[in-house]
Design an enzyme around this catalytic site. Structure first.
Site, mmCIF file in Angstrom:
data_model
loop_
_atom_site.group_PDB
_atom_site.id
_atom_site.type_symbol
_atom_site.label_atom_id
_atom_site.label_comp_id
_atom_site.label_asym_id
_atom_site.label_seq_id
_atom_site.Cartn_x
_atom_site.Cartn_y
_atom_site.Cartn_z
ATOM 1 N N SER A 81 47.194 -39.466 30.011
ATOM 2 C CA SER A 81 47.617 -38.999 28.686
ATOM 3 C C SER A 81 47.227 -37.528 28.481
ATOM 4 C CB SER A 81 46.996 -39.877 27.610
ATOM 5 O OG SER A 81 45.590 -39.838 27.736
ATOM 6 N N GLU A 129 41.057 -48.245 35.473
ATOM 7 C CA GLU A 129 40.221 -49.453 35.451
ATOM 8 C C GLU A 129 40.993 -50.666 34.946
ATOM 9 O OE1 GLU A 129 40.172 -46.749 33.639
ATOM 10 O OE2 GLU A 129 38.843 -46.865 31.896
ATOM 11 N N ARG A 130 42.252 -50.450 34.487
ATOM 12 C CA ARG A 130 43.052 -51.578 33.994
ATOM 13 C C ARG A 130 43.653 -52.399 35.139
ATOM 14 N NH1 ARG A 130 40.923 -50.608 29.954
ATOM 15 N NH2 ARG A 130 41.314 -48.773 28.716
ATOM 16 N N GLU A 150 53.539 -40.098 21.382
ATOM 17 C CA GLU A 150 54.026 -40.946 22.472
ATOM 18 C C GLU A 150 53.639 -42.388 22.135
ATOM 19 O OE1 GLU A 150 51.963 -40.513 26.257
ATOM 20 O OE2 GLU A 150 53.823 -40.892 27.329
ATOM 21 N N PHE A 188 47.222 -46.218 34.466
ATOM 22 C CA PHE A 188 47.472 -47.639 34.740
ATOM 23 C C PHE A 188 48.931 -47.917 35.066
ATOM 24 C CE2 PHE A 188 49.004 -47.578 30.381
ATOM 25 C CZ PHE A 188 50.059 -48.473 30.436
ATOM 26 N N LYS A 205 39.998 -42.324 41.986
ATOM 27 C CA LYS A 205 39.436 -43.048 40.836
ATOM 28 C C LYS A 205 40.640 -43.605 40.082
ATOM 29 C CE LYS A 205 38.751 -43.254 36.934
ATOM 30 N NZ LYS A 205 39.401 -44.347 36.152
ATOM 31 N N CYS A 238 56.193 -42.609 32.029
ATOM 32 C CA CYS A 238 56.159 -41.235 31.504
ATOM 33 C C CYS A 238 57.561 -40.639 31.513
ATOM 34 C CB CYS A 238 55.226 -40.369 32.329
ATOM 35 S SG CYS A 238 55.842 -40.056 33.967
HETATM 36 P P1 NAD Z 1 44.726 -42.400 30.206
HETATM 37 O O1 NAD Z 1 44.731 -40.940 29.943
HETATM 38 O O2 NAD Z 1 44.127 -43.307 29.205
HETATM 39 O O3 NAD Z 1 43.916 -42.705 31.580
HETATM 40 C C1 NAD Z 1 44.222 -42.021 32.772
HETATM 41 C C2 NAD Z 1 42.950 -41.924 33.607
HETATM 42 O O4 NAD Z 1 41.965 -41.198 32.886
HETATM 43 C C3 NAD Z 1 42.336 -43.280 33.946
HETATM 44 O O5 NAD Z 1 41.907 -43.271 35.284
HETATM 45 C C4 NAD Z 1 41.161 -43.390 32.985
HETATM 46 O O6 NAD Z 1 40.080 -44.129 33.518
HETATM 47 C C5 NAD Z 1 40.759 -41.954 32.768
HETATM 48 N N1 NAD Z 1 40.212 -41.719 31.419
HETATM 49 C C6 NAD Z 1 40.543 -42.384 30.274
HETATM 50 N N2 NAD Z 1 39.848 -41.889 29.240
HETATM 51 C C7 NAD Z 1 39.051 -40.917 29.724
HETATM 52 C C8 NAD Z 1 38.096 -40.027 29.125
HETATM 53 N N3 NAD Z 1 37.837 -40.066 27.827
HETATM 54 N N4 NAD Z 1 37.478 -39.141 29.913
HETATM 55 C C9 NAD Z 1 37.745 -39.084 31.228
HETATM 56 N N5 NAD Z 1 38.638 -39.890 31.846
HETATM 57 C C10 NAD Z 1 39.283 -40.802 31.107
HETATM 58 O O7 NAD Z 1 46.229 -42.810 30.550
HETATM 59 P P2 NAD Z 1 46.838 -44.261 30.811
HETATM 60 O O8 NAD Z 1 46.875 -44.992 29.518
HETATM 61 O O9 NAD Z 1 46.172 -44.899 31.958
HETATM 62 O O10 NAD Z 1 48.332 -43.877 31.269
HETATM 63 C C11 NAD Z 1 49.367 -43.642 30.367
HETATM 64 C C12 NAD Z 1 49.570 -42.159 30.145
HETATM 65 O O11 NAD Z 1 49.827 -41.503 31.369
HETATM 66 C C13 NAD Z 1 50.779 -41.856 29.265
HETATM 67 O O12 NAD Z 1 50.450 -40.819 28.381
HETATM 68 C C14 NAD Z 1 51.840 -41.406 30.259
HETATM 69 O O13 NAD Z 1 52.829 -40.572 29.726
HETATM 70 C C15 NAD Z 1 50.982 -40.675 31.242
HETATM 71 N N6 NAD Z 1 51.653 -40.528 32.536
HETATM 72 C C16 NAD Z 1 52.086 -39.295 32.885
HETATM 73 C C17 NAD Z 1 52.755 -39.114 34.084
HETATM 74 C C18 NAD Z 1 53.244 -37.745 34.493
HETATM 75 O O14 NAD Z 1 53.564 -37.559 35.658
HETATM 76 N N7 NAD Z 1 53.292 -36.782 33.589
HETATM 77 C C19 NAD Z 1 52.955 -40.201 34.926
HETATM 78 C C20 NAD Z 1 52.475 -41.456 34.549
HETATM 79 C C21 NAD Z 1 51.812 -41.604 33.338
#
Ligand code: NAD
Length: 499
Positions: free
Chosen positions: A226, A176-177, A384, A149, A173, A281
């Protein structure tokens, strides 16, 4: 209330699953839209369209594919304000931050305009008698990307621009937020001349993600989010034979040496720790001053700066430093971790727990927090937080500070603030983290370098954008050909069959 859609086969379509997710306005706490959550059948429809469209797109020469990217850059500039507003409304970040989100994606699109050069193969003339050898980079086919998101414009562009310019079809994909901007980007790509079916957006949650991971036609999966989800997606995608790269969470340390310019370091920590409500991140969440005196000076400089931070909705204009966090659940999790910090003995120097914004009482705003004397065993250090919470961990000397960054399981980014070139050089050489800043708090590499962490911040081999993206979205084919010379003396051609 608006009903959002998918973007499949060149049109906004509602999908058939019958499941929806709420999209909030984080500043007011209101549900402003519903997003359809795809099932396997919705995803399969997009895959069929992509599979049919991709071979013709791969056959388009790279200059023409690059021209679509050129036009797309123009359209991003044209619609910058509209995109930024849509992004702020669903994410909550300030308008300048939202425009920055689009801009950092746009820069990777600009890099992709170099595809004709970047996709050139290699050639060895005369690898043996009458033998030439050449390699070419070919598209994978149908690729997919799953994005977080916090950068709903930048990260989708980091994935789909290189994938598409390499000749692939791409299914996005998004989170969804905040799904509106990805839908707008898909429409702009088609306005730029991209054939229908080459970029599609399938909205959804775990069900859509699992359908992507299990679909036999999808060749590669890119993920940013994450760490637990990154690890899951990497495992399941790889075991299904896909090419997978997953970028996970972070806990970025900034080392402050006794000789650092303390005002500069404090200013940097304010931007890197609290900007975008800490939902980056590459945010700095741990400050590591070296020596008690350095720590005291740093905290003394941070407190008045934190007190001046203005928290508010994006509509309040340029004076706002950061907006709300993305959901009520995110806010609750941040405040729970703050409580754990207090319970586990950290010193809460700036307490934002009672923060309340008049007129926006139901918004997901979190006041800034500063913890001092945080130790390695505390949850606020290990986890985090992804919120406006900065932890100060005091180190006795440089080696202890370096060890903190080294021992943490995350390894996305880190920084050192110092005037000592020797210390900076040693730090950059030894620390086991992917992106390093020297007097730069958020060292995000530009589009023509690559972006990626180490340790639990990444699963996979290649980084995002830069030359690595062209490797990830193509596979190499190497041709060895023999055409024995049959030129006789006198010029007559005498072709002999090969042995
Ligand atoms: P998230 O992991 O909750 O969601 C990311 C994606 O995964 C979304 O599209 C979501 O729909 C999907 N998802 C969520 N739960 C799932 C599940 N149980 N099974 C399958 N798919 C699922 O992350 P977020 O809250 O949207 O973003 C924040 C996180 O992203 C933080 O941890 C941040 O550090 C990380 N991030 C990392 C980078 C990088 O380059 N390393 C860059 C930006 C954000």
């Amino acid at each position: 209330m608006q009903d959002l859609t998918h973007y499949i086969d060149g049109a906004r379509v509602p999908g058939n699953s019958g499941r929806f997710g709420d999209v909030f306005n984080p500043a007011t706490g209101e549900v402003q839209a519903r997003v359809p959550l795809a099932d396997a059948a919705d995803l399969d429809r997009a895959v069929q369209v992509a599979q049919a469209a991709q071979p013709a797109w791969a056959a388009v020469n790279p200059q023409r594919r690059a021209r679509v990217m050129m036009k797309f850059v123009d359209l991003l500039h044209r619609d910058m304000d509209k995109l930024a507003e849509a992004l702020s409304r669903e994410h909550g970040k300030t308008l300048p931050d939202a425009a920055g989100d689009v801009q950092r994606g746009l820069e990777v699109v600009e890099y992709c305009i170099g595809a004709p050069q970047l996709l050139k193969g290699e050639f060895t003339d005369g690898a043996g008698p009458g033998i030439d050898m050449y390699s070419m980079r070919q598209a994978l086919g149908v690729c997919a990307g799953i994005t977080p998101f916090n950068f709903p414009a930048m990260i989708p562009m980091w994935m789909f621009a290189p994938a598409i310019v390499c000749g692939n079809a791409f299914i996005l994909k998004p989170s969804e937020r905040d799904p509106s901007v990805p839908l707008m980007l898909a429409e702009l790509m088609e306005e730029a001349g991209l054939p229908t079916g080459i970029l599609q957006v399938v909205n959804g949650d775990k069900e859509a993600v699992d359908a992507i991971l299990d679909h036999p036609v999808i060749q590669s999966v890119g993920f940013v989010g994450s760490t637990p989800i990154a690890e899951y997606i990497y495992g399941r995608g790889c075991s299904n034979g896909k090419r997978v790269q997953c970028f996970g969470g972070a806990k970025n340390h900034m080392i402050i040496m006794p000789d650092a310019d303390m005002d500069q370091a404090a200013d940097a920590l304010i931007g890197a720790g609290y900007g975008a409500a800490g939902e980056r991140c590459m945010a700095i969440s741990v400050a590591v001053p070296v020596g008690e005196e350095t720590a005291d000076r740093l905290v003394e400089k941070l407190v008045p700066r934190i007190d001046k931070l203005k928290v508010g909705p994006y509509t309040a204009g340029k004076d706002v430093d950061y907006g709300p966090v993305v959901t009520a659940a995110a806010k609750a999790n941040i405040l729970k971790l703050v409580e754990s910090g207090v319970e586990q003995g950290a010193e809460l120097v700036v307490d934002g727990r009672d923060f309340n914004l008049q007129g926006y009482e139901d918004g997901f705003f979190v006041g800034p927090h500063l913890f001092d004397r945080v130790t390695k065993d505390m949850d606020i250090y290990k986890q985090e937080i992804f919120g406006p919470v900065l932890s100060v961990v005091r180190a006795g000397d440089y080696e202890e500070a370096l060890g903190l960054a080294m021992d943490h399981e995350m390894g996305n980014g880190t920084a050192i603030f110092t005037r000592d070139g020797d210390a900076a050089r040693d730090f950059a050489a030894r620390v086991n983290v992917g992106m390093i800043g020297v007097n730069v708090p958020i060292p995000v590499p530009l589009a023509y370098h690559t972006f990626g962490g180490w340790k639990k911040s990444v699963f996979g081999d290649l980084n995002q954008h830069g030359p690595d993206a062209f490797k990830f979205y193509t596979r190499t084919k190497t041709v060895t050909s023999r055409w024995p010379s049959g030129i006789k003396e006198g010029g007559e051609f005498n072709f002999k069959p090969m042995d």
